[in-house]
Enzyme design. Structure first.
Site, mmCIF file in Angstrom:
data_model
loop_
_atom_site.group_PDB
_atom_site.id
_atom_site.type_symbol
_atom_site.label_atom_id
_atom_site.label_comp_id
_atom_site.label_asym_id
_atom_site.label_seq_id
_atom_site.Cartn_x
_atom_site.Cartn_y
_atom_site.Cartn_z
ATOM 1 N N ASN A 156 56.292 39.771 57.426
ATOM 2 C CA ASN A 156 56.306 40.968 57.429
ATOM 3 C C ASN A 156 57.693 41.319 58.406
ATOM 4 O OD1 ASN A 156 56.419 43.135 55.449
ATOM 5 N ND2 ASN A 156 55.317 44.588 57.422
ATOM 6 N N LYS A 157 58.004 42.260 58.075
ATOM 7 C CA LYS A 157 59.451 42.736 59.011
ATOM 8 C C LYS A 157 58.810 42.658 60.518
ATOM 9 C CE LYS A 157 63.388 45.355 59.813
ATOM 10 N NZ LYS A 157 64.740 44.825 60.311
ATOM 11 N N GLY A 165 63.341 44.929 49.883
ATOM 12 C CA GLY A 165 62.105 45.204 49.632
ATOM 13 C C GLY A 165 61.227 44.157 48.753
ATOM 14 N N ALA A 166 60.840 43.385 49.371
ATOM 15 C CA ALA A 166 60.795 42.057 48.084
ATOM 16 C C ALA A 166 60.120 42.305 46.907
ATOM 17 C CB ALA A 166 59.108 41.937 48.698
ATOM 18 N N SER A 216 58.591 50.106 52.658
ATOM 19 C CA SER A 216 57.576 48.881 51.779
ATOM 20 C C SER A 216 57.773 50.340 50.069
ATOM 21 C CB SER A 216 56.081 48.331 51.840
ATOM 22 O OG SER A 216 55.806 47.553 51.148
ATOM 23 N N ASP A 240 56.452 40.628 52.237
ATOM 24 C CA ASP A 240 57.883 40.060 52.495
ATOM 25 C C ASP A 240 57.481 38.258 52.230
ATOM 26 O OD1 ASP A 240 60.180 40.508 53.342
ATOM 27 O OD2 ASP A 240 59.086 41.706 54.823
ATOM 28 N N ARG A 288 68.368 35.155 50.783
ATOM 29 C CA ARG A 288 66.895 36.028 51.443
ATOM 30 C C ARG A 288 66.175 34.555 52.008
ATOM 31 N NH1 ARG A 288 66.234 41.116 53.505
ATOM 32 N NH2 ARG A 288 65.772 40.232 54.993
ATOM 33 N N CYS A 335 58.376 49.633 58.842
ATOM 34 C CA CYS A 335 59.681 49.521 58.110
ATOM 35 C C CYS A 335 59.391 50.307 56.585
ATOM 36 C CB CYS A 335 59.437 48.189 57.977
ATOM 37 S SG CYS A 335 61.026 46.962 57.298
ATOM 38 N N LYS A 362 53.628 36.666 46.010
ATOM 39 C CA LYS A 362 54.677 36.817 46.996
ATOM 40 C C LYS A 362 54.056 36.333 47.842
ATOM 41 C CE LYS A 362 56.037 42.218 47.752
ATOM 42 N NZ LYS A 362 56.100 43.193 49.189
#
Length: 332
Positions: free
Chosen positions: A214-215, A21-22, A137, A204, A63, A135, A240
């Site tokens: 994102n995912k 998770g960001a 979040s 993300d 990452r 996902c 973000k």
């Protein structure tokens, strides 16, 4: 956040997805950076900054598609450099204390942002709405819990989110909170999208064009939502936003290990219950594509839910640039 703020351990945990998770990644990275600075044996402020700079690079390398972590680490570095320049008479010990205070303020602002997003997001959820999420979040979890607390009783369908099945984590968390929850395989999204009132995702990375990173699978989901006239909302802190995309830099898409796809085929945290099974070996001659994220173009996104309220994708860069500049200037 992890139980340890050791730089090496946090970097390893982020790389291995033990920290996901960001928001969690950003908070853990900042805590590790500041902790690393506190135990350093730097003789002067310049040496401390260099130590922090190298540590930040090590964390960022874990990452590539995590601008929130990069922005958070850059914020700490900017603060350190600016403080050193404006407090020339102060020693390293004083800088370390100031850095700790700054970290506390930064983390408090992150928590405050989530409270605001959950409030704005819950206001967008109709009574008894059928919501599809993808996902896991922490931001979307807070929105859905806030809506439930307000008596809106949402019905949430979580996509499994292969190959690591983070959707199961979302389903378990929401179900334990009392929210009506279903779990659905990713490939069935097209079969259920017309039953949904809303698609809600986290983020993300956010680009200057208003695009969402994102995912993997988010882009496909957004296309389905557009085709069926289902509102697509993304919940994300402005931190973000990746300012480098303003100059044409493309947000990198991380490629994950093939073993995540051709392996055990279950969510990582469930392995403790299935230890007797071994990963399946990858047959020779097969190349596995395992991108962790995809890019959803701005026209497919109805709005971003941020701490500044709802923002249309076309206005994201303008508001984000002002917000980030104001926060940086306000913290020195």
């Amino acid at each position: 956040m992890p139980g340890t703020t050791s730089l090496k351990q946090v970097a390893k945990d982020i790389k291995e997805l033990k920290i996901q998770g960001a928001r969690k990644i950003a908070k853990s990275a900042v805590a590790a950076l500041v902790s690393h600075a506190q135990i350093s044996k730097a003789d002067d402020k310049h040496e401390l900054y260099e130590i922090m700079l190298n540590a930040a690079k090590e964390l960022e390398a874990t990452r590539p598609t995590e601008p929130m972590m990069r922005n958070a680490l850059d914020d700490a570095l900017r603060f350190t450099l600016a403080w050193a320049r404006t407090h020339e008479a102060k020693d390293v010990s004083s800088l370390k204390k100031a850095l700790l205070s700054h970290q506390f303020s930064f983390l408090s602002q992150m928590d405050d942002a989530i409270l605001k997003i959950s409030k704005y997001g819950a206001a967008e959820i109709p009574q008894g709405a059928n919501i599809l999420i993808h996902c896991h979040s922490s931001t979307t979890m807070q929105i859905l819990k806030k809506a439930y607390d307000e008596g809106k009783n949402p019905n949430v369908t979580c996509l499994e989110t292969r190959p690591l099945y983070q959707g199961r984590l979302s389903a378990r968390e929401l179900s334990e909170y009392g929210i009506a929850t279903s779990l659905c395989v990713d490939s069935a999204a097209g079969s259920i999208i017309n039953k949904m009132d809303l698609v809600l995702t986290g983020a993300d990375a956010l680009s200057a064009e208003g695009d969402l990173v994102n995912k993997i699978g988010t882009f496909t989901l957004a296309q389905l939502a557009k085709l069926h006239s289902v509102r697509f909302l993304c919940a994300a802190e402005i931190f973000k936003y990746d300012p480098l995309t303003r100059f044409g830099k493309a947000e990198p898409i991380e490629q994950r290990d093939a073993k995540e796809v051709w392996g055990r085929g279950r969510y990582r945290k469930e392995e403790q219950f299935l230890k007797k099974y071994s990963p399946l070996p990858l047959p020779k001659g097969i190349h596995v594509l395992n991108p962790a994220f995809d890019r959803t173009p701005a026209p497919l996104i109805s709005a971003y839910i941020t701490e500044e309220g709802l923002i249309p994708p076309a206005q994201l860069a303008l508001i984000a640039e002002k917000k980030l500049k104001g926060e940086i200037n306000g913290k020195i």
